[in-house]
Write an enzyme that holds these catalytic residues in place. Structure first.
Site, short mmCIF file in Angstrom:
data_model
loop_
_atom_site.label_atom_id
_atom_site.label_comp_id
_atom_site.label_asym_id
_atom_site.label_seq_id
_atom_site.Cartn_x
_atom_site.Cartn_y
_atom_site.Cartn_z
N HIS A 89 -2.62 -1.10 -3.51
CA HIS A 89 -3.83 -0.30 -3.38
C HIS A 89 -3.80 0.87 -4.35
O HIS A 89 -2.84 1.64 -4.37
CB HIS A 89 -3.99 0.21 -1.95
CG HIS A 89 -4.37 -0.88 -0.99
ND1 HIS A 89 -4.18 -0.79 0.36
CD2 HIS A 89 -4.95 -2.09 -1.21
CE1 HIS A 89 -4.63 -1.90 0.94
NE2 HIS A 89 -5.08 -2.69 0.02
N SER A 124 0.86 -1.18 0.00
CA SER A 124 0.00 0.00 0.00
C SER A 124 0.90 1.24 0.00
O SER A 124 1.74 1.38 -0.88
CB SER A 124 -0.95 -0.03 1.21
OG SER A 124 -1.91 1.01 1.13
N ASP A 151 -3.80 -4.10 6.56
CA ASP A 151 -4.18 -4.84 5.36
C ASP A 151 -3.20 -5.98 5.11
O ASP A 151 -1.99 -5.81 5.25
CB ASP A 151 -4.21 -3.90 4.15
CG ASP A 151 -5.21 -2.78 4.32
OD1 ASP A 151 -6.38 -3.00 4.01
OD2 ASP A 151 -4.81 -1.70 4.79
#
Length: 343
Positions: free
Chosen positions: A40, A13, A132
């Protein structure tokens, strides 16, 4: 039944482009496995990630296509606004519910790799905020696969590596530049998959079954009972969120949006801030309007009315001062405790 441990799934990310470039640079030209990557991304437009990674190492890199066969010595990246999954040797792209507000989502890829490949999968968590990838990495380990994480000190954002380290027993913890040679060794290992890990249905079908009350396909494993309303609302659809574990650390709504507790807290913090800025604007407008109305009442010879509006102006001015100070001073950033450590 034996097969090579030849699938690597990678999640990143914030700060992830730099980490992915370092990882890809270390993969050899004769890499005997396949690499699937979720970074992401915002939902609109095209991703430049395949072009960036192609310039970083010797392996071909393409944006994944639905139904494509996974090949050794190839890197596939998730396209914007689509979840990337793997069903044994086939890539699946879905437009399913977001997870932690993301599509593509890291945990979605990791769960599909765990369920379709079992011990033949290796999961890697790179730089990023919050948690995440941790849940998906836990599932990969539970199915006999390997788990690795970027050394937190090497990551631009250490939230994801730190959270994964706190909950998953790692097989390797390395700077991104040193991961390539290690992965090249792992993908040549043979593992016993005993025929239990492969499912013909993709992960999204199980997710939707778990939240709709339908029977899971093929009696698929890892489907949780959604039976405990959390009393919280889904930020995406405003539906009821159900707790997915006894610790209240994971939530999913009936239509399938998924949240970890950390991601949900951060999203709620954003919504609270937006509401406070809207309240500040409304208070300032009321203050200004009360000033005009008090002046108008004075000019028309209504001193009692003017005094009432002046009191309104003073009350709104005080509220504006308090709220503006609160917003400008801010709160402790989500995911950080008062000492500045990752929660």
């Amino acid at each position: 039944m034996e097969r090579p441990r030849d699938l690597v799934v990678v999640g990143a990310s914030a700060g992830g482009v730099e980490a992915l470039r370092d990882l890809v640079a270390g993969l050899p030209a004769d890499f005997a496995g396949s690499v699937l990557v979720v970074l992401h991304l915002p939902p609109g437009g095209a991703s430049a990630l395949p072009a960036i990674l192609r310039r970083s190492g010797p392996l071909p890199v393409t944006s994944a296509r639905h139904g494509e066969q996974v090949k050794h010595g190839h890197i596939y990246t998730a396209p914007p606004d689509h979840h990337l999954l793997v069903d044994d040797t086939t890539i699946q792209l879905t437009h399913g519910p977001t997870e932690n507000g993301h599509r593509p989502a890291i945990d979605t890829l990791f769960r599909s790799a765990a369920r379709s490949r079992g011990p033949a999968a290796t999961g890697v968590v790179l730089s990023g905020a919050l948690d995440d990838g941790t849940t998906g990495l836990e599932l990969i380990k539970a199915r006999g696969g390997l788990a690795g994480v970027q050394e937190p000190e090497d990551a631009l954002y250490r939230g994801m590596p730190d959270n994964a380290l706190a909950r998953v027993r790692m097989d390797f913890i390395l700077p991104a530049k040193e991961m390539g040679p290690t992965l090249a060794v792992y993908v040549r290992e043979m593992v016993d998959i005993d025929g239990t890990a492969t499912l013909s249905e993709i992960d999204e079908a199980e997710v939707l079954a778990s939240v709709s009350g339908l029977s899971p396909p093929n009696g698929g494993p890892e489907v949780v009972e959604v039976s405990k309303p959390s009393g919280l609302a889904c930020p995406d659809c405003q539906g009821v969120l159900f707790s997915l574990d006894g610790r209240d650390t994971r939530y999913r709504c009936r239509v399938g949006h998924a949240w970890t507790a950390q991601a949900l807290f951060e999203q709620q913090s954003r919504e609270v801030e937006q509401a406070l800025w809207a309240a500040l604007r409304a208070l300032e407008e009321q203050r200004d309007l009360a000033t005009r109305m008090s002046h108008d009442a004075d000019e028309r010879g209504f001193p009692l009315v003017a005094d009432r509006y002046r009191r309104h102006r003073e009350e709104r001015s005080h509220a504006v001062e308090v709220l503006r100070r609160f917003l400008y001073e801010g709160l402790t950033p989500p995911g950080k405790d008062t000492a500045g450590e990752t929660a």
